[in-house]
Design a protein around this motif. Structure first.
Motif, PDB file in Angstrom:
ATOM      1  N   ALA A 106       0.836  -1.202   0.000  1.00 44.68           N
ATOM      2  CA  ALA A 106       0.000   0.000   0.000  1.00 44.68           C
ATOM      3  C   ALA A 106       0.871   1.252   0.000  1.00 44.68           C
ATOM      4  N   TYR A 107       1.925   1.243   0.786  1.00 45.02           N
ATOM      5  CA  TYR A 107       2.806   2.411   0.846  1.00 45.02           C
ATOM      6  C   TYR A 107       3.523   2.632  -0.481  1.00 45.02           C
ATOM      7  N   LEU A 108       4.112   1.575  -1.020  1.00 46.53           N
ATOM      8  CA  LEU A 108       4.837   1.723  -2.284  1.00 46.53           C
ATOM      9  C   LEU A 108       3.894   2.100  -3.429  1.00 46.53           C
ATOM     10  N   SER A 109       2.695   1.553  -3.422  1.00 49.26           N
ATOM     11  CA  SER A 109       1.712   1.912  -4.453  1.00 49.26           C
ATOM     12  C   SER A 109       1.370   3.394  -4.376  1.00 49.26           C
ATOM     13  N   TYR A 173      12.148   1.722   7.952  1.00 47.84           N
ATOM     14  CA  TYR A 173      12.851   0.892   6.967  1.00 47.84           C
ATOM     15  C   TYR A 173      12.162   0.978   5.600  1.00 47.84           C
ATOM     16  N   VAL A 174      10.861   0.788   5.595  1.00 48.61           N
ATOM     17  CA  VAL A 174      10.109   0.815   4.331  1.00 48.61           C
ATOM     18  C   VAL A 174      10.142   2.220   3.720  1.00 48.61           C
ATOM     19  N   GLN A 175      10.040   3.264   4.547  1.00 46.34           N
ATOM     20  CA  GLN A 175      10.086   4.629   4.039  1.00 46.34           C
ATOM     21  C   GLN A 175      11.436   4.913   3.384  1.00 46.34           C
ATOM     22  N   THR A 176      12.515   4.479   4.022  1.00 43.29           N
ATOM     23  CA  THR A 176      13.854   4.735   3.479  1.00 43.29           C
ATOM     24  C   THR A 176      14.069   3.987   2.166  1.00 43.29           C
ATOM     25  N   VAL A 177      13.663   2.720   2.126  1.00 43.65           N
ATOM     26  CA  VAL A 177      13.820   1.941   0.898  1.00 43.65           C
ATOM     27  C   VAL A 177      12.932   2.508  -0.206  1.00 43.65           C
ATOM     28  N   ASP A 179      12.022   5.584  -0.568  1.00 45.04           N
ATOM     29  CA  ASP A 179      12.635   6.818  -1.045  1.00 45.04           C
ATOM     30  C   ASP A 179      13.769   6.506  -2.032  1.00 45.04           C
ATOM     31  N   TRP A 180      14.610   5.532  -1.686  1.00 46.07           N
ATOM     32  CA  TRP A 180      15.672   5.095  -2.612  1.00 46.07           C
ATOM     33  C   TRP A 180      15.079   4.630  -3.937  1.00 46.07           C
ATOM     34  N   TRP A 181      14.009   3.885  -3.850  1.00 50.30           N
ATOM     35  CA  TRP A 181      13.362   3.300  -5.035  1.00 50.30           C
ATOM     36  C   TRP A 181      12.888   4.391  -5.984  1.00 50.30           C
ATOM     37  N   LEU A 182      12.265   5.434  -5.432  1.00 49.68           N
ATOM     38  CA  LEU A 182      11.793   6.527  -6.283  1.00 49.68           C
ATOM     39  C   LEU A 182      12.952   7.350  -6.834  1.00 49.68           C
ATOM     40  N   ARG A 183      13.923   7.667  -5.981  1.00 48.19           N
ATOM     41  CA  ARG A 183      15.035   8.511  -6.426  1.00 48.19           C
ATOM     42  C   ARG A 183      15.834   7.852  -7.545  1.00 48.19           C
ATOM     43  N   HIS A 184      15.887   6.518  -7.527  1.00 53.14           N
ATOM     44  CA  HIS A 184      16.647   5.788  -8.553  1.00 53.14           C
ATOM     45  C   HIS A 184      15.745   5.260  -9.664  1.00 53.14           C
ATOM     46  N   ARG A 185      14.578   5.880  -9.787  1.00 58.38           N
ATOM     47  CA  ARG A 185      13.659   5.590 -10.889  1.00 58.38           C
ATOM     48  C   ARG A 185      13.240   4.122 -10.927  1.00 58.38           C
ATOM     49  N   GLN A 186      12.909   3.611  -9.776  1.00 50.76           N
ATOM     50  CA  GLN A 186      12.332   2.264  -9.634  1.00 50.76           C
ATOM     51  C   GLN A 186      13.143   1.201 -10.392  1.00 50.76           C
ATOM     52  N   PRO A 187      14.363   0.931  -9.920  1.00 48.77           N
ATOM     53  CA  PRO A 187      15.228  -0.025 -10.630  1.00 48.77           C
ATOM     54  C   PRO A 187      14.718  -1.456 -10.606  1.00 48.77           C
ATOM     55  N   ILE A 188      13.793  -1.760  -9.717  1.00 51.08           N
ATOM     56  CA  ILE A 188      13.143  -3.076  -9.724  1.00 51.08           C
ATOM     57  C   ILE A 188      11.634  -2.858  -9.620  1.00 51.08           C
ATOM     58  N   ARG A 190       7.689  -3.038  -8.487  1.00 53.38           N
ATOM     59  CA  ARG A 190       7.094  -2.908  -7.166  1.00 53.38           C
ATOM     60  C   ARG A 190       6.786  -4.268  -6.543  1.00 53.38           C
ATOM     61  N   GLU A 191       6.257  -5.194  -7.336  1.00 54.79           N
ATOM     62  CA  GLU A 191       5.892  -6.497  -6.785  1.00 54.79           C
ATOM     63  C   GLU A 191       7.111  -7.216  -6.214  1.00 54.79           C
ATOM     64  N   ALA A 192       8.238  -7.146  -6.940  1.00 55.32           N
ATOM     65  CA  ALA A 192       9.461  -7.787  -6.445  1.00 55.32           C
ATOM     66  C   ALA A 192       9.954  -7.099  -5.182  1.00 55.32           C
ATOM     67  N   LEU A 193       9.906  -5.767  -5.149  1.00 57.15           N
ATOM     68  CA  LEU A 193      10.368  -5.035  -3.975  1.00 57.15           C
ATOM     69  C   LEU A 193       9.499  -5.347  -2.760  1.00 57.15           C
ATOM     70  N   VAL A 194       8.196  -5.447  -2.974  1.00 58.64           N
ATOM     71  CA  VAL A 194       7.297  -5.807  -1.872  1.00 58.64           C
ATOM     72  C   VAL A 194       7.694  -7.161  -1.291  1.00 58.64           C
ATOM     73  N   GLU A 195       7.986  -8.123  -2.173  1.00 60.99           N
ATOM     74  CA  GLU A 195       8.359  -9.447  -1.704  1.00 60.99           C
ATOM     75  C   GLU A 195       9.694  -9.426  -0.968  1.00 60.99           C
ATOM     76  N   TYR A 196      10.659  -8.671  -1.498  1.00 59.11           N
ATOM     77  CA  TYR A 196      11.963  -8.563  -0.827  1.00 59.11           C
ATOM     78  C   TYR A 196      11.807  -7.988   0.584  1.00 59.11           C
ATOM     79  N   LEU A 197      11.072  -6.902   0.680  1.00 58.36           N
ATOM     80  CA  LEU A 197      10.911  -6.250   1.977  1.00 58.36           C
ATOM     81  C   LEU A 197      10.115  -7.121   2.948  1.00 58.36           C
TER      82      LEU A 197
END
Length: 225
Positions: A106-109, A173-177, A179-188, A190-197
């Motif tokens: 929900a947060y990443l979406s 933790y989720v907020q920091t990751v 933020d990295w995800w958006l700043r680096h133009r979503q290098p992976i 969302r579904e994969a990142l959700v599973e990793y986290l």
């Protein structure tokens, strides 16, 4: 009713109507600013904001004391929208791992769908605000997660004192990751990142029972002074 009483009641009625009008107008202006941010980017000037909203700067400052107050109102609205997305997503699930997945997704979406607004609220610099709306949102989300973690700890017969710091750790933790995800133009994706986290965070939560057996662990006895 004498004339004095009628005059007071009339004044009260006008005051309430003006307060209602002001509240509605403030909400309309905040919505207009958010629309401008979405279209102009996360660092719009106040002149561009006013022009996009179709009003003059004096009109904006009639309803908001200064730019900081306007920016704060926008941040508060964004934080409310975030909570309105995360809270029901978490409430719809019961299995503990699914709670973590739902909160993270929900947060990443939310930030993926509104990146300019996210950057405006989180990374706006040089504007004084009376309230830290990001911290307020973190408090609300972390408090909800703490209740879930606390219930889990108590079910296992363990000290629930760890629930709140763990909840803040998860949110941070989720907020920091994110933020990295958006700043680096979503290098992976969302579904994969959700599973990793989720996998990382769930490993910590699943270790609650093991922690009870460690020195200075989470058993109620260990928590006593």
């Amino acid at each position: 009713m004498n004339g004095a009483e009628g005059g007071v009641k009339g004044a009260d009625g006008r005051s309430k109507r003006w307060a209602g009008h002001r509240e509605r107008r403030c909400a309309e202006l905040v919505e207009a600013v958010i629309t401008a941010i979405r279209e102009l980017g996360p660092e719009p000037g106040i002149d561009a904001i006013a022009a996009h909203a179709g009003v003059s700067k004096p009109v904006l400052y009639r309803y908001f004391e200064d730019k900081g107050a306007l920016w704060e109102a926008v941040g508060l609205r964004a934080a409310q929208d975030l909570i309105a997305v995360v809270a029901p997503a978490v409430a719809r699930v019961r299995e503990e791992r699914a709670v973590v997945t739902a909160a993270v997704d929900a947060y990443l979406s939310f930030i993926e769908g509104d990146p300019h607004l996210y950057r405006f609220v989180v990374h706006q610099r040089g504007v004084a605000r009376e309230r830290d709306v990001v911290a307020d949102a973190v408090d609300t989300v972390a408090s909800g997660l703490a209740r879930i973690l606390g219930d889990r700890l108590r079910t296992l017969g363990l000290d629930s004192g760890a629930a709140l710091p763990w909840a803040y750790g998860i949110v941070g933790y989720v907020q920091t990751v994110g933020d990295w995800w958006l700043r680096h133009r979503q290098p992976i994706g969302r579904e994969a990142l959700v599973e990793y986290l989720t996998a990382f965070l769930w490993s910590g939560i699943a270790g609650i029972r093991t922690a009870a057996d460690l020195p200075f662990g989470l058993s109620p006895e260990a928590a006593r002074p």
